[in-house]
Design an enzyme around this catalytic site. Structure first.
Site, PDB file in Angstrom:
ATOM      1  N   ARG A  33       0.843  -1.209   0.000  1.00 18.34           N
ATOM      2  CA  ARG A  33       0.000   0.000   0.000  1.00 18.34           C
ATOM      3  C   ARG A  33       0.884   1.267   0.000  1.00 18.34           C
ATOM      4  NH1 ARG A  33      -4.547   2.750  -1.198  1.00 18.34           N
ATOM      5  NH2 ARG A  33      -5.335   4.072   0.463  1.00 18.34           N
ATOM      6  N   THR A  35     -11.403  -1.403  12.694  1.00 21.73           N
ATOM      7  CA  THR A  35     -11.997  -1.955  13.921  1.00 21.73           C
ATOM      8  C   THR A  35     -13.140  -2.883  13.496  1.00 21.73           C
ATOM      9  OG1 THR A  35     -13.180   0.158  14.041  1.00 21.73           O
ATOM     10  CG2 THR A  35     -11.413  -0.172  15.621  1.00 21.73           C
ATOM     11  N   CYS A  55     -18.879  -0.483   8.315  1.00 20.22           N
ATOM     12  CA  CYS A  55     -19.357   0.552   9.248  1.00 20.22           C
ATOM     13  C   CYS A  55     -20.756   0.233   9.759  1.00 20.22           C
ATOM     14  CB  CYS A  55     -19.341   1.914   8.567  1.00 20.22           C
ATOM     15  SG  CYS A  55     -17.691   2.570   8.372  1.00 20.22           S
ATOM     16  N   ARG A 105     -15.354  -5.267   1.335  1.00 15.66           N
ATOM     17  CA  ARG A 105     -15.362  -5.776   2.703  1.00 15.66           C
ATOM     18  C   ARG A 105     -16.789  -6.011   3.196  1.00 15.66           C
ATOM     19  NH1 ARG A 105     -11.806  -1.441   5.674  1.00 15.66           N
ATOM     20  NH2 ARG A 105     -12.764  -0.199   4.056  1.00 15.66           N
TER      21      ARG A 105
HETATM   22  N1  LIG Z   1     -14.254   3.395   5.352  1.00 20.43           N
HETATM   23  C1  LIG Z   1     -15.233   4.131   5.860  1.00 20.43           C
HETATM   24  O1  LIG Z   1     -16.204   4.462   5.211  1.00 20.43           O
HETATM   25  C2  LIG Z   1     -15.190   4.593   7.276  1.00 20.43           C
HETATM   26  C3  LIG Z   1     -15.943   5.711   7.635  1.00 20.43           C
HETATM   27  C4  LIG Z   1     -15.901   6.156   8.931  1.00 20.43           C
HETATM   28  C5  LIG Z   1     -15.135   5.484   9.864  1.00 20.43           C
HETATM   29  N2  LIG Z   1     -14.430   4.378   9.494  1.00 20.43           N
HETATM   30  C6  LIG Z   1     -13.614   3.725  10.525  1.00 20.43           C
HETATM   31  O2  LIG Z   1     -12.267   4.115  10.312  1.00 20.43           O
HETATM   32  C7  LIG Z   1     -11.392   3.044  10.671  1.00 20.43           C
HETATM   33  C8  LIG Z   1     -10.503   2.701   9.499  1.00 20.43           C
HETATM   34  O3  LIG Z   1     -11.313   2.228   8.429  1.00 20.43           O
HETATM   35  P1  LIG Z   1     -10.816   2.154   6.941  1.00 20.43           P
HETATM   36  O4  LIG Z   1     -12.033   1.887   6.131  1.00 20.43           O
HETATM   37  O5  LIG Z   1      -9.960   3.326   6.610  1.00 20.43           O
HETATM   38  O6  LIG Z   1      -9.897   0.838   7.008  1.00 20.43           O
HETATM   39  P2  LIG Z   1      -8.942   0.297   5.853  1.00 20.43           P
HETATM   40  O7  LIG Z   1      -8.915  -1.171   6.017  1.00 20.43           O
HETATM   41  O8  LIG Z   1      -9.320   0.902   4.540  1.00 20.43           O
HETATM   42  O9  LIG Z   1      -7.528   0.893   6.212  1.00 20.43           O
HETATM   43  C9  LIG Z   1      -6.834   0.617   7.324  1.00 20.43           C
HETATM   44  C10 LIG Z   1      -5.349   0.679   7.035  1.00 20.43           C
HETATM   45  O10 LIG Z   1      -4.679   0.503   8.264  1.00 20.43           O
HETATM   46  C11 LIG Z   1      -3.560  -0.330   8.052  1.00 20.43           C
HETATM   47  N3  LIG Z   1      -3.205  -0.919   9.335  1.00 20.43           N
HETATM   48  C12 LIG Z   1      -3.776  -1.948   9.995  1.00 20.43           C
HETATM   49  N4  LIG Z   1      -3.162  -2.143  11.175  1.00 20.43           N
HETATM   50  C13 LIG Z   1      -2.168  -1.226  11.261  1.00 20.43           C
HETATM   51  C14 LIG Z   1      -1.190  -0.922  12.236  1.00 20.43           C
HETATM   52  N5  LIG Z   1      -1.118  -1.599  13.363  1.00 20.43           N
HETATM   53  N6  LIG Z   1      -0.349   0.087  11.975  1.00 20.43           N
HETATM   54  C15 LIG Z   1      -0.423   0.795  10.834  1.00 20.43           C
HETATM   55  N7  LIG Z   1      -1.328   0.552   9.867  1.00 20.43           N
HETATM   56  C16 LIG Z   1      -2.189  -0.440  10.093  1.00 20.43           C
HETATM   57  C17 LIG Z   1      -3.996  -1.313   6.996  1.00 20.43           C
HETATM   58  O11 LIG Z   1      -2.892  -1.876   6.341  1.00 20.43           O
HETATM   59  C18 LIG Z   1      -4.866  -0.426   6.102  1.00 20.43           C
HETATM   60  O12 LIG Z   1      -4.127   0.133   5.045  1.00 20.43           O
HETATM   61  C19 LIG Z   1     -12.285   1.907  11.137  1.00 20.43           C
HETATM   62  O13 LIG Z   1     -12.449   2.005  12.522  1.00 20.43           O
HETATM   63  C20 LIG Z   1     -13.601   2.213  10.456  1.00 20.43           C
HETATM   64  O14 LIG Z   1     -14.706   1.671  11.159  1.00 20.43           O
HETATM   65  C21 LIG Z   1     -14.412   3.926   8.219  1.00 20.43           C
END
Ligand SMILES: NC(=O)c1ccc[n+]([C@@H]2O[C@H](COP(=O)([O-])OP(=O)(O)OC[C@H]3O[C@@H](n4cnc5c(N)ncnc54)[C@H](O)[C@@H]3O)[C@@H](O)[C@H]2O)c1
Length: 427
Positions: A36, A93, A268, A339
């Protein structure tokens, strides 16, 4: 000196935020996924949330912390976030197969930050969590590993993310952001930081728990509202009444909420209510409405598949070995995110009936679909004819697709999203 911000986790949430902060501050985006990081440093975002142009306009070749310049540098090397003074955690999460919250990525990201934490640093969490996670689960790790004292040597904040993947109108800077801090003063610092980049403004709340709760509540409310219209769809289908027409009529009342029936997938809306439910249960309260909504929405894939089969039987289409085309496999329209997609529930039930399923989705990465679910999906429309076509996701491409060329002499068209003018049945 400008703020040095490290964003931990460069996914759907982290990258747009990192890009935005990088217009004003020194930003290092850290992710454990080296692939990534490489892709982002080449100036491309596979999630399609940040356009190549926007990404490339902030990307810098050297760690901007070294020279106090604005810009974004992506890295999988812990050394690169050593000099940050603000850490923003945006890691996943999810829930496990029993729908229990999985805090492992959040806690491991916290350990990463704890190892580089310095005096007066602020750690802001954006990942969606149940109320209490930041102060009760993350802060003890930060204190233990860093050896520093919370709210004396270092501080935390929580600011839930509200972005909507695939939505090019409501982008991160255009959505009001809830902010909070571990002390009144830090709350203001966190709020000012977001205010400096979020055009839509911020809403500072009195405590981290209020901010955490507000996020799970937003998504739980949406889940419950969709569950209600899904229940209506089941009721009206059994009565032979068209649900879409009923909803359209009801929507003419000024305070009727315009929710549509459908599949609730993704990470979500279908996940966050379980975070709230889990915490409620720890306090001895067994949530009824929240979990009923979850059960109802989780049953919709199976329901759709059974409706498709019923409609086929009514048209005298032989089910065993019938060929069914499903349009779309992502969890929502116009976005590549697969997902927790509920399309796989439809596939599973149809296959249980002996149906041969073909999936066409120009947005989904076939490798990811195979990896996640062990099922094949095609990015090119197969030139074949089908016993049934299921419009599963409302990608723009499908709105103008000529379904007639895909139909056999006797075929069923089932519209999960209620967007087709002509269909045999719909939710
Ligand atoms: N995608 C959405 O629409 C959305 C909207 C609001 C809130 N959220 C929340 O935001 C959070 C992140 O969601 P997302 O959709 O961006 O997830 P995602 O899976 O798209 O991205 C997460 C990133 O974090 C990285 N990662 C995982 N563990 C790690 C670590 N220990 N150190 C560093 N990087 C690490 C992964 O490699 C990945 O690239 C979640 O809690 C989700 O519920 C998501």
């Amino acid at each position: 000196m400008i703020n040095k911000i490290a964003i931990i986790g460069l996914g759907y949430v982290g990258l747009p935020l990192a890009r935005l902060f990088a217009t004003k501050y020194s930003v290092v985006g850290f992710d454990i996924n080296e692939e990534r990081v490489r892709e982002l440093n080449r100036g491309t975002d596979d999630t399609l949330e940040v356009s190549d142009d926007l990404l490339q306009s902030v990307l810098v070749q050297d760690n901007p912390f070294k020279n106090n310049k604005t810009g974004l540098y992506c890295s999988a090397d812990l050394e690169d976030i050593n000099d940050a003074n603000i850490y923003v955690v945006t890691v996943p999460t999810p829930v496990d197969k029993n729908n229990r919250p999985v805090l492992e990525p959040l806690l491991s990201a916290t350990k990463i930050v704890a190892n580089v934490l310095k005096k007066d640093d602020i750690v802001i969490y954006e990942s969606t969590v149940y109320p209490g996670t930041t102060e009760e689960e993350c802060v003890p790790i930060l204190e233990q590993i860093s050896g520093m004292k919370f709210n004396k040597d270092f501080f935390v904040g929580y600011s839930p993310e509200r972005i909507n993947p695939g939505d090019k109108k409501n982008t991160v800077e255009k959505i009001v952001k809830v902010t909070s801090g571990s002390t009144e003063e830090i709350g203001k610092v966190v709020d000012d930081l977001y205010k400096s980049v979020i055009v839509a403004g911020t809403h500072l709340v009195s405590s981290i728990k209020v901010a955490e709760a507000s996020k799970v509540v937003e998504n739980s409310q949406r889940d419950i509202n969709i569950a209600f219209v899904n229940e209506l769809a089941k009721i009206f289908n059994s009565m032979g009444i068209d649900t879409q027409s009923v909803l359209k009529a009801a929507e003419t009342k000024w305070n009727f909420l315009p929710f549509k029936p459908g599949l609730v997938g993704g990470h979500c809306i279908g996940v966050d209510p379980y975070y709230l439910a889990q915490k409620a249960q720890e306090f001895g309260y067994h949530p009824e409405i929240i979990l009923a909504g979850r059960r109802l929405n989780d049953s919709m894939g199976k329901y759709v598949a059974e409706q498709v089969v019923k409609t086929m039987i009514k048209k005298d289409i032989h089910i065993n070995k019938a060929e069914v085309l499903i349009l779309g496999v992502t969890f929502k329209e116009n976005c590549p995110d697969v997902r927790n997609t509920k399309i796989v529930d439809i596939v599973k039930v149809l296959e249980d009936f002996g149906v041969k399923v073909t999936i066409y989705d120009p947005w989904a990465n076939p490798k990811e679909v195979i990896y996640e679910y062990g099922i094949e999906s095609l990015q090119k429309l197969p030139l074949s004819k089908y016993d049934a076509i299921v419009l599963g996701v409302a990608h723009n491409e499908f709105k103008t697709l000529d379904l007639d060329v895909l139909k056999k002499e006797k075929s069923v068209v089932y519209d999960v999203k209620g967007i087709l003018e002509k269909c045999d049945n719909r939710l």
